[in-house]
Write a protein that holds these residues in place. Structure first.
Motif, PDB file in Angstrom:
ATOM      1  N   ARG A 165       0.796  -1.226   0.000  1.00  0.00           N
ATOM      2  CA  ARG A 165       0.000   0.000   0.000  1.00  0.00           C
ATOM      3  C   ARG A 165       0.832   1.282   0.000  1.00  0.00           C
ATOM      4  NH1 ARG A 165      -5.238   2.143   1.754  1.00  0.00           N
ATOM      5  NH2 ARG A 165      -4.856   4.184   2.688  1.00  0.00           N
ATOM      6  N   GLN A 288      -8.504   9.462  -0.722  1.00  0.00           N
ATOM      7  CA  GLN A 288      -8.350   9.518  -2.171  1.00  0.00           C
ATOM      8  C   GLN A 288      -6.865   9.478  -2.480  1.00  0.00           C
ATOM      9  OE1 GLN A 288     -10.902   9.743  -4.480  1.00  0.00           O
ATOM     10  NE2 GLN A 288     -12.495   9.793  -2.882  1.00  0.00           N
ATOM     11  N   SER A 291      -4.284   7.568  -8.992  1.00  0.00           N
ATOM     12  CA  SER A 291      -4.110   6.194  -9.461  1.00  0.00           C
ATOM     13  C   SER A 291      -2.793   6.025 -10.211  1.00  0.00           C
ATOM     14  CB  SER A 291      -5.271   5.797 -10.372  1.00  0.00           C
ATOM     15  OG  SER A 291      -6.479   5.805  -9.654  1.00  0.00           O
ATOM     16  N   THR A 296      -2.412  -1.459  -8.187  1.00  0.00           N
ATOM     17  CA  THR A 296      -3.615  -1.102  -7.439  1.00  0.00           C
ATOM     18  C   THR A 296      -3.766  -2.070  -6.277  1.00  0.00           C
ATOM     19  OG1 THR A 296      -5.979  -0.588  -7.607  1.00  0.00           O
ATOM     20  CG2 THR A 296      -5.193  -2.501  -8.853  1.00  0.00           C
ATOM     21  N   ILE A 298      -6.893  -4.060  -3.453  1.00  0.00           N
ATOM     22  CA  ILE A 298      -8.280  -4.337  -3.125  1.00  0.00           C
ATOM     23  C   ILE A 298      -8.362  -4.892  -1.703  1.00  0.00           C
ATOM     24  CG2 ILE A 298      -8.848  -4.808  -5.544  1.00  0.00           C
ATOM     25  CD1 ILE A 298      -9.020  -7.784  -4.826  1.00  0.00           C
ATOM     26  N   ALA A 302      -6.835  -1.861   0.826  1.00  0.00           N
ATOM     27  CA  ALA A 302      -7.367  -0.599   0.321  1.00  0.00           C
ATOM     28  C   ALA A 302      -8.288   0.096   1.310  1.00  0.00           C
ATOM     29  CB  ALA A 302      -8.116  -0.838  -0.989  1.00  0.00           C
ATOM     30  N   ASP A 319     -14.719  -6.304  -4.818  1.00  0.00           N
ATOM     31  CA  ASP A 319     -13.586  -5.596  -5.429  1.00  0.00           C
ATOM     32  C   ASP A 319     -12.964  -6.442  -6.534  1.00  0.00           C
ATOM     33  OD1 ASP A 319     -13.844  -3.492  -3.624  1.00  0.00           O
ATOM     34  OD2 ASP A 319     -12.133  -4.096  -2.394  1.00  0.00           O
ATOM     35  N   LEU A 323     -12.816  -5.222 -10.339  1.00  0.00           N
ATOM     36  CA  LEU A 323     -11.505  -4.971 -10.928  1.00  0.00           C
ATOM     37  C   LEU A 323     -11.259  -5.884 -12.122  1.00  0.00           C
ATOM     38  CD1 LEU A 323      -8.783  -3.559 -10.963  1.00  0.00           C
ATOM     39  CD2 LEU A 323      -7.961  -5.218  -9.262  1.00  0.00           C
ATOM     40  N   ILE A 339      -7.813   1.059 -14.143  1.00  0.00           N
ATOM     41  CA  ILE A 339      -7.525   1.111 -12.717  1.00  0.00           C
ATOM     42  C   ILE A 339      -8.124   2.361 -12.088  1.00  0.00           C
ATOM     43  CG2 ILE A 339      -5.647   1.461 -11.043  1.00  0.00           C
ATOM     44  CD1 ILE A 339      -3.962  -0.497 -12.689  1.00  0.00           C
ATOM     45  N   GLU A 343     -10.846   2.291  -9.048  1.00  0.00           N
ATOM     46  CA  GLU A 343     -10.544   2.840  -7.724  1.00  0.00           C
ATOM     47  C   GLU A 343     -11.550   3.902  -7.310  1.00  0.00           C
ATOM     48  OE1 GLU A 343      -5.743   2.003  -7.414  1.00  0.00           O
ATOM     49  OE2 GLU A 343      -6.450   4.035  -7.854  1.00  0.00           O
ATOM     50  N   LYS A 344     -12.034   4.677  -8.246  1.00  0.00           N
ATOM     51  CA  LYS A 344     -13.044   5.692  -7.919  1.00  0.00           C
ATOM     52  C   LYS A 344     -14.309   5.043  -7.385  1.00  0.00           C
ATOM     53  CE  LYS A 344     -15.679   9.537  -9.887  1.00  0.00           C
ATOM     54  NZ  LYS A 344     -15.949  10.352 -11.108  1.00  0.00           N
ATOM     55  N   LEU A 347     -13.578   3.249  -3.832  1.00  0.00           N
ATOM     56  CA  LEU A 347     -13.456   4.146  -2.692  1.00  0.00           C
ATOM     57  C   LEU A 347     -14.808   4.703  -2.268  1.00  0.00           C
ATOM     58  CD1 LEU A 347     -10.144   5.997  -3.607  1.00  0.00           C
ATOM     59  CD2 LEU A 347     -10.518   4.401  -1.732  1.00  0.00           C
TER      60      LEU A 347
END
Length: 394
Positions: A165, A288, A291, A296, A298, A302, A319, A323, A339, A343-344, A347
């Motif tokens: 991460r 936020q 990206s 990425t 999950i 995340a 997720d 994805l 990606i 991610e948007k 989240l």
């Protein structure tokens, strides 16, 4: 986008294995790097209830529903709410059809279903992540055993304490105010007979004095449990408890839960034991980040959050589904755009789930948590509820 690309998944939990299965169905070249030594390592933790709109949806897309229903545990969703003296305050029995909306399965069988669905050699065992650096347009991944691998796209599914991460974001977790001690009672029929009878094959929520004790019967005859206490963030270091020493953990429990009925001390019977302290953290609900084009994450990596809504594994599997669809959807011109879109959406979902988990954590560890939990169940009309005020018979 996926043509001639190699994908690496860091972490072989339900989220990572679901993602691998879904990507392989789309013809993606994928490897899963898992720190466990092999598939036979004992899987700890409570039973999982999979939800129609998330976990089951992902399994359906993976073509694994027949295998799931051959291994799930009917009746494991039964729930009893009790006070600290083990007096039953409420039973929650699922009506016909209700159980199918959130069927329960043990973690081990679920993991085996997913593992057996993958192409041979997909999972690279004994591969604990150590570090990762850019390698041209790829990533070079190093593992604790001295091996390394390269991949065009990396997905981190390495849990709440993800070491991948920080390559994506510097956002750090926030302490929830509650620390859990996870444990397991093996051969519960012998070592915790009264608790096993009280469980009845389902779950128990015991609340009192701002503390929680959650028990779950497992198909292998064991009981998993989680204590929950409001303590300072530094408690784990300050307490001096050696969690590899059963007697030390038992001494702590007898002090912390000293006014609770002695039946709960059955959790510390038997020669085999498993205890892990887990301070409960969550990521900010407004997190936020920008990206990256080929990396990425999950699941808990995340959007870690306290476990009191049962959403963790379900969100991770959802997720994985979303994805996989983004990464193999030709409407996205590039992997980077796929990606970013994923991610948007992720989240946004995670923000709502985190807020719900924090509200549940506060409720269960409030002075009137027992009454509030029963009221919450009373607000639902579908399941059958029974109120009790009878002492436990020894």
């Amino acid at each position: 986008m996926k043509k001639n690309k190699t994908f690496a998944i860091i972490g072989g939990g339900p989220g990572g294995l679901t993602l691998a299965r879904l990507l392989q169905l789309k013809g993606v070249d994928v490897k899963v790097y898992e720190r466990d030594f092999n598939q036979e390592v004992r899987v700890q933790g409570a039973t999982l209830d999979l939800h129609q709109e998330s976990g089951l949806k992902a399994l359906c897309a993976a073509g694994l529903m027949d295998e799931f229903y051959a291994n799930f545990r009917p009746g494991a969703g039964k729930l009893r709410v009790v006070d600290k003296d083990a007096i039953i305050k409420m039973d929650w029995d699922e009506e016909e059809g209700q159980e199918e909306n959130r069927p329960e399965i043990d973690r081990g069988p679920l993991r085996n279903i997913l593992l057996n669905s993958l192409a041979p050699g997909t999972v690279v065992w004994d591969s604990q992540y150590l570090s990762m650096v850019p390698y041209g347009n790829q990533w070079k991944i190093s593992f604790k055993n001295g091996s390394s691998a390269t991949a065009d796209i990396v997905i981190a599914v390495d849990g709440a304490n993800s070491r991948v991460r920080p390559l994506i974001t510097a956002i750090t977790p926030v302490y929830s105010g509650v620390t859990i001690v996870e444990g397991n009672v093996y051969h519960a029929d012998k070592n915790a007979a009264r608790l096993q009878k009280l469980l009845g094959g389902g779950k128990i929520f015991a609340l009192g004095e701002g503390k929680s004790l959650i028990l779950s019967a497992k198909g292998d005859g064991s009981i998993s449990f989680y204590t929950g206490c409001k303590v300072e963030e530094s408690w784990l270091q300050d307490s001096g408890v050696d969690f590899s020493d059963k007697s030390a953990v038992f001494d702590w429990f007898k002090t912390e839960f000293g006014s609770w009925n002695e039946i709960w001390q059955e959790l510390f019977q038997g020669d085999e034991f498993f205890f892990v302290p887990r301070p409960q953290y969550h990521f900010p609900t407004d997190q936020q980040w920008t990206s990256l084009p080929n990396l990425t994450m999950i699941g808990d990596a995340a959007h870690r959050m306290p476990p009191y809504t049962g959403e963790g594994v379900n969100i991770a599997m959802l997720d994985a589904l979303e994805l996989s669809e983004c990464l193999t959807n030709e409407t996205f011109p590039t992997i980077a755009e796929a990606i970013a879109y994923f991610e948007k959406q992720m989240l946004s979902r995670a923000s709502a789930s985190t807020q719900s988990a924090l509200a549940s954590t506060e409720m269960l560890h409030s002075d009137d948590g027992l009454e509030r939990l029963i009221q919450l169940f009373d607000d639902f009309s579908e399941p059958v509820k029974k109120d009790f005020a009878e002492p436990l018979k020894k």
